[in-house]
Write a protein that holds these residues in place. Sequence first.
Motif, PDB file in Angstrom:
ATOM      1  N   HIS A  15       0.668  -1.743  -0.373  1.00 21.88           N
ATOM      2  CA  HIS A  15       0.132  -0.340  -0.092  1.00 21.88           C
ATOM      3  C   HIS A  15       0.852   1.430  -0.280  1.00 21.88           C
ATOM      4  CE1 HIS A  15      -3.018   2.521   1.789  1.00 21.88           C
ATOM      5  NE2 HIS A  15      -3.460   3.345   0.996  1.00 21.88           N
ATOM      6  N   LEU A  16       0.585   2.019  -1.041  1.00 21.13           N
ATOM      7  CA  LEU A  16       1.254   3.221  -1.856  1.00 21.13           C
ATOM      8  C   LEU A  16       0.879   4.676  -0.751  1.00 21.13           C
ATOM      9  CD1 LEU A  16       3.596   1.760  -3.751  1.00 21.13           C
ATOM     10  CD2 LEU A  16       4.141   1.875  -1.766  1.00 21.13           C
ATOM     11  N   TYR A  68      13.379  -9.829  -6.960  1.00 25.13           N
ATOM     12  CA  TYR A  68      11.800  -9.409  -6.307  1.00 25.13           C
ATOM     13  C   TYR A  68      12.080  -8.825  -5.108  1.00 25.13           C
ATOM     14  CZ  TYR A  68       8.182 -10.882  -2.904  1.00 25.13           C
ATOM     15  OH  TYR A  68       7.530 -11.001  -1.715  1.00 25.13           O
ATOM     16  N   ASP A  69      13.345  -9.141  -4.379  1.00 28.49           N
ATOM     17  CA  ASP A  69      13.649  -7.823  -3.231  1.00 28.49           C
ATOM     18  C   ASP A  69      14.433  -7.112  -3.679  1.00 28.49           C
ATOM     19  OD1 ASP A  69      13.290  -9.846  -1.664  1.00 28.49           O
ATOM     20  OD2 ASP A  69      15.813 -11.136  -1.983  1.00 28.49           O
ATOM     21  N   VAL A 125      10.814   0.256  -4.526  1.00 23.39           N
ATOM     22  CA  VAL A 125       9.758   1.482  -3.937  1.00 23.39           C
ATOM     23  C   VAL A 125       9.200   1.940  -2.882  1.00 23.39           C
ATOM     24  CG1 VAL A 125       7.099   0.646  -3.395  1.00 23.39           C
ATOM     25  CG2 VAL A 125       8.317  -0.676  -5.296  1.00 23.39           C
ATOM     26  N   GLY A 126      10.336   2.238  -2.217  1.00 17.67           N
ATOM     27  CA  GLY A 126      10.684   3.380  -0.738  1.00 17.67           C
ATOM     28  C   GLY A 126      10.487   4.417  -0.870  1.00 17.67           C
ATOM     29  N   GLU A 127      12.048   4.065  -2.309  1.00 16.85           N
ATOM     30  CA  GLU A 127      12.933   5.024  -2.931  1.00 16.85           C
ATOM     31  C   GLU A 127      11.219   6.261  -4.461  1.00 16.85           C
ATOM     32  OE1 GLU A 127      15.937   3.808  -4.991  1.00 16.85           O
ATOM     33  OE2 GLU A 127      16.898   2.801  -2.806  1.00 16.85           O
ATOM     34  N   VAL A 128      10.970   5.177  -3.750  1.00 14.44           N
ATOM     35  CA  VAL A 128       9.365   5.971  -5.890  1.00 14.44           C
ATOM     36  C   VAL A 128       7.828   6.434  -4.892  1.00 14.44           C
ATOM     37  CG1 VAL A 128       7.492   5.610  -6.976  1.00 14.44           C
ATOM     38  CG2 VAL A 128      10.035   4.660  -7.237  1.00 14.44           C
ATOM     39  N   CYS A 129       7.445   6.031  -3.966  1.00 17.76           N
ATOM     40  CA  CYS A 129       6.239   6.173  -2.995  1.00 17.76           C
ATOM     41  C   CYS A 129       6.931   5.843  -1.662  1.00 17.76           C
ATOM     42  CB  CYS A 129       5.397   4.795  -4.083  1.00 17.76           C
ATOM     43  SG  CYS A 129       4.928   5.893  -4.992  1.00 17.76           S
ATOM     44  N   HIS A 130       5.890   6.336  -0.677  1.00 13.30           N
ATOM     45  CA  HIS A 130       5.722   6.386   0.873  1.00 13.30           C
ATOM     46  C   HIS A 130       5.219   4.790   0.788  1.00 13.30           C
ATOM     47  CE1 HIS A 130       5.102   6.738   5.126  1.00 13.30           C
ATOM     48  NE2 HIS A 130       4.512   7.624   4.861  1.00 13.30           N
TER      49      HIS A 130
END
Length: 169
Positions: A12-13, A65-66, A72-77
Amino acid sequence: DDVKLILRADLHLETTDFEDAVSKLNQLVSDCGGYYEQSDVDMGSYYSDGYRSGRYTVRVPKDKYDTSLNSVGEVCHVTSRNESAEDVGLQYYDIESRIRLLEIKQERLMNLLEQASTMEDIITLENALSDIQYQLESNNIQKNRYDSLIDYSTISIRLEQVQRLSGEP
């Protein structure tokens, strides 16, 4: 190497800039050699104050995968991250064994068919061969589906545009 894992994640972002986040997600998926299996975007409405949201199902190679999840954490919260791994080794190797046995049976029936002399024997053997071919196709479809799920991990993403990110004052 003998372990057959199906890896899945649910994310969930949140973002304050929906278009930028989607663009960066697209780039991330591309960089990882993945693809979108499904995409559903809500362009906002009166009831959502015009904020957009999207639901995506992304498939990435298992060796990425990892990296994908961490990037993703660098792209969105990231507000939530759930991961699971399902070991389908027993089912997978069972299917492989059935395929080998069916191929042996098919070869034997082919040899008998070459030696058959009566029309009744030929029809009986052809019917048995038809059944074997159907079972082989069915088992190969199952094996190919497992190969796809094992080789490409599934990441389900829910992206929401917000006025401010969770946890911010």
